[in-house]
Write a protein that holds these residues in place. Structure first.
Motif, PDB file in Angstrom:
ATOM      1  N   UNK A 161       2.332  -7.838  -3.590  1.00  0.00           N
ATOM      2  CA  UNK A 161       3.185  -8.244  -2.468  1.00  0.00           C
ATOM      3  C   UNK A 161       4.577  -7.643  -2.610  1.00  0.00           C
ATOM      4  N   UNK A 162       5.057  -7.608  -3.847  1.00  0.00           N
ATOM      5  CA  UNK A 162       6.386  -7.038  -4.079  1.00  0.00           C
ATOM      6  C   UNK A 162       6.413  -5.558  -3.688  1.00  0.00           C
ATOM      7  N   UNK A 163       5.411  -4.816  -4.115  1.00  0.00           N
ATOM      8  CA  UNK A 163       5.362  -3.390  -3.782  1.00  0.00           C
ATOM      9  C   UNK A 163       5.246  -3.167  -2.278  1.00  0.00           C
ATOM     10  N   UNK A 164       4.478  -4.015  -1.607  1.00  0.00           N
ATOM     11  CA  UNK A 164       4.333  -3.882  -0.156  1.00  0.00           C
ATOM     12  C   UNK A 164       5.652  -4.151   0.565  1.00  0.00           C
ATOM     13  N   UNK A 165       6.428  -5.108   0.049  1.00  0.00           N
ATOM     14  CA  UNK A 165       7.730  -5.389   0.664  1.00  0.00           C
ATOM     15  C   UNK A 165       8.733  -4.275   0.394  1.00  0.00           C
ATOM     16  N   UNK A 166       8.625  -3.677  -0.784  1.00  0.00           N
ATOM     17  CA  UNK A 166       9.558  -2.620  -1.169  1.00  0.00           C
ATOM     18  C   UNK A 166       9.217  -1.274  -0.527  1.00  0.00           C
ATOM     19  N   UNK A 167       7.972  -1.088  -0.140  1.00  0.00           N
ATOM     20  CA  UNK A 167       7.488   0.211   0.346  1.00  0.00           C
ATOM     21  C   UNK A 167       8.319   0.817   1.482  1.00  0.00           C
ATOM     22  N   UNK A 168       8.776   0.049   2.472  1.00  0.00           N
ATOM     23  CA  UNK A 168       9.576   0.685   3.538  1.00  0.00           C
ATOM     24  C   UNK A 168      10.885   1.293   3.040  1.00  0.00           C
ATOM     25  N   UNK A 169      11.392   0.803   1.915  1.00  0.00           N
ATOM     26  CA  UNK A 169      12.681   1.261   1.391  1.00  0.00           C
ATOM     27  C   UNK A 169      12.536   2.320   0.297  1.00  0.00           C
ATOM     28  N   UNK A 170      11.417   2.280  -0.420  1.00  0.00           N
ATOM     29  CA  UNK A 170      11.190   3.220  -1.522  1.00  0.00           C
ATOM     30  C   UNK A 170       9.751   3.731  -1.417  1.00  0.00           C
ATOM     31  N   UNK A 171       9.460   4.575  -0.426  1.00  0.00           N
ATOM     32  CA  UNK A 171       8.073   4.951  -0.136  1.00  0.00           C
ATOM     33  C   UNK A 171       7.369   5.720  -1.246  1.00  0.00           C
ATOM     34  N   UNK A 172       8.079   6.578  -1.953  1.00  0.00           N
ATOM     35  CA  UNK A 172       7.413   7.436  -2.932  1.00  0.00           C
ATOM     36  C   UNK A 172       7.064   6.685  -4.215  1.00  0.00           C
ATOM     37  N   UNK A 173       8.022   5.925  -4.743  1.00  0.00           N
ATOM     38  CA  UNK A 173       7.765   5.211  -5.991  1.00  0.00           C
ATOM     39  C   UNK A 173       6.725   4.109  -5.785  1.00  0.00           C
ATOM     40  N   UNK A 174       6.754   3.462  -4.628  1.00  0.00           N
ATOM     41  CA  UNK A 174       5.764   2.413  -4.387  1.00  0.00           C
ATOM     42  C   UNK A 174       4.367   3.002  -4.196  1.00  0.00           C
ATOM     43  N   UNK A 175       4.298   4.177  -3.591  1.00  0.00           N
ATOM     44  CA  UNK A 175       2.987   4.840  -3.451  1.00  0.00           C
ATOM     45  C   UNK A 175       2.408   5.162  -4.822  1.00  0.00           C
ATOM     46  N   UNK A 176       3.250   5.671  -5.725  1.00  0.00           N
ATOM     47  CA  UNK A 176       2.798   6.000  -7.080  1.00  0.00           C
ATOM     48  C   UNK A 176       2.366   4.759  -7.838  1.00  0.00           C
ATOM     49  N   UNK A 177       3.166   3.698  -7.755  1.00  0.00           N
ATOM     50  CA  UNK A 177       2.829   2.461  -8.472  1.00  0.00           C
ATOM     51  C   UNK A 177       1.572   1.817  -7.898  1.00  0.00           C
ATOM     52  N   UNK A 178       1.422   1.886  -6.597  1.00  0.00           N
ATOM     53  CA  UNK A 178       0.217   1.360  -5.936  1.00  0.00           C
ATOM     54  C   UNK A 178      -1.027   2.075  -6.469  1.00  0.00           C
ATOM     55  N   UNK A 179      -0.937   3.380  -6.614  1.00  0.00           N
ATOM     56  CA  UNK A 179      -2.043   4.170  -7.147  1.00  0.00           C
ATOM     57  C   UNK A 179      -2.324   3.818  -8.599  1.00  0.00           C
ATOM     58  N   UNK A 180      -1.272   3.656  -9.395  1.00  0.00           N
ATOM     59  CA  UNK A 180      -1.450   3.337 -10.810  1.00  0.00           C
ATOM     60  C   UNK A 180      -2.063   1.967 -11.026  1.00  0.00           C
ATOM     61  N   UNK A 181      -1.949   1.104 -10.035  1.00  0.00           N
ATOM     62  CA  UNK A 181      -2.592  -0.206 -10.126  1.00  0.00           C
ATOM     63  C   UNK A 181      -4.053  -0.147  -9.695  1.00  0.00           C
ATOM     64  N   UNK A 205      -5.186   0.863  -6.720  1.00  0.00           N
ATOM     65  CA  UNK A 205      -5.404   0.598  -5.300  1.00  0.00           C
ATOM     66  C   UNK A 205      -5.673   1.901  -4.557  1.00  0.00           C
ATOM     67  N   UNK A 206      -6.388   1.790  -3.446  1.00  0.00           N
ATOM     68  CA  UNK A 206      -6.751   2.974  -2.683  1.00  0.00           C
ATOM     69  C   UNK A 206      -5.574   3.472  -1.859  1.00  0.00           C
ATOM     70  N   UNK A 207      -5.549   4.741  -1.575  1.00  0.00           N
ATOM     71  CA  UNK A 207      -4.505   5.388  -0.777  1.00  0.00           C
ATOM     72  C   UNK A 207      -4.546   4.836   0.647  1.00  0.00           C
ATOM     73  N   UNK A 208      -3.491   4.491   1.225  1.00  0.00           N
ATOM     74  CA  UNK A 208      -2.106   4.583   0.808  1.00  0.00           C
ATOM     75  C   UNK A 208      -1.475   3.202   0.975  1.00  0.00           C
ATOM     76  N   UNK A 209      -0.420   2.928   0.225  1.00  0.00           N
ATOM     77  CA  UNK A 209       0.257   1.642   0.382  1.00  0.00           C
ATOM     78  C   UNK A 209       0.816   1.491   1.795  1.00  0.00           C
ATOM     79  N   UNK A 210       1.103   2.615   2.443  1.00  0.00           N
ATOM     80  CA  UNK A 210       1.695   2.585   3.780  1.00  0.00           C
ATOM     81  C   UNK A 210       0.659   2.367   4.878  1.00  0.00           C
ATOM     82  N   UNK A 211      -0.598   2.260   4.478  1.00  0.00           N
ATOM     83  CA  UNK A 211      -1.648   1.908   5.428  1.00  0.00           C
ATOM     84  C   UNK A 211      -2.063   0.444   5.279  1.00  0.00           C
ATOM     85  N   UNK A 212      -1.360  -0.282   4.411  1.00  0.00           N
ATOM     86  CA  UNK A 212      -1.652  -1.692   4.185  1.00  0.00           C
ATOM     87  C   UNK A 212      -0.772  -2.556   5.091  1.00  0.00           C
ATOM     88  N   UNK A 213      -1.218  -3.770   5.328  1.00  0.00           N
ATOM     89  CA  UNK A 213      -0.435  -4.708   6.132  1.00  0.00           C
ATOM     90  C   UNK A 213       0.708  -5.285   5.313  1.00  0.00           C
TER      91      UNK A 213
END
Length: 199
Positions: free
Chosen positions: A94-114, A116-124
């Motif tokens: 949830x934290x990464x999803x909230x942060x994603x609009x402000x830090x798109x690249x680092x959250x995408x990388x962290x989402x992948x390292x956890x 999760x499937x591509x992409x964090x920006x396609x999640x609700x």
């Protein structure tokens, strides 16, 4: 966005950029610490309140274009997460999803390292549960003849009569009490008792 209101511009200094860099480094370290050992235990009530109140605040601020206060809420919640002995997957994700609009690249990388499937920006975006947005208690200041004498913890829906009755029972107010009845009560967030004590 971090340095001030979106619609007012601001002075962009290197030390401000350094501050947001430290913040993102802390996010990275937190996720790396828990990425392989996140328990999926159900959150306790306090943790759920912290999470859902942050979700609500960040969502509201984003919709109002108050990006700096949304980021401030994320920083505050990061402090809460860092202070805990363990974190659940729902807190980190949830934290990464909230942060994603402000830090798109680092959250995408962290989402992948956890994993999760591509992409964090396609999640609700996380949804706040209204059940956890209601405060269990509110703090009411008690003023007697214009001066704050104590504070009370009350349920948000407590009546004025209940607040006055609790004030009369307060040990810290006993030395001010000299009349059996309150002559006038003013306010809601501050309980002002007029002619309730010696002038």
């Amino acid at each position: 966005m971090f340095l001030g209101p979106y619609d007012q511009g601001g002075v962009f200094l290197e030390r401000g950029i350094a501050g947001i860099q430290r913040f993102l480094n802390r996010v990275w370290q937190l996720v790396m610490k828990y990425q392989d050992s996140l328990p999926s235990d159900e959150l306790d009530v306090e943790s759920q309140e912290d999470l859902h109140q942050t979700i609500y605040k960040v969502r509201e601020d984003i919709q109002a274009l108050k990006y700096n206060t949304a980021i401030a809420s994320l920083m505050s919640y990061l402090n809460t997460l860092e202070a805990k002995e363990y974190l659940s997957q729902v807190e980190i994700k949830s934290y990464l999803l909230m942060l994603a609009p402000f830090a798109p690249h680092i959250t995408e990388e962290l989402w992948s390292r956890m994993g999760e499937s591509y992409s964090i920006h396609q999640q609700s975006f996380p949804q706040a549960n209204p059940k956890f947005l209601v405060q269990a208690q509110v703090t009411i200041a008690v003023q007697i003849n214009g001066r704050t004498r104590t504070t009370l913890q009350l349920a948000p829906d407590a009546s004025q009569e209940e607040a006055v009755a609790l004030a009369k029972q307060s040990q810290s107010l006993q030395r001010y009490l000299n009349e059996p009845e309150v002559r006038r009560v003013v306010g809601s967030s501050v309980l002002r008792l007029i002619n309730f004590a010696n002038q």
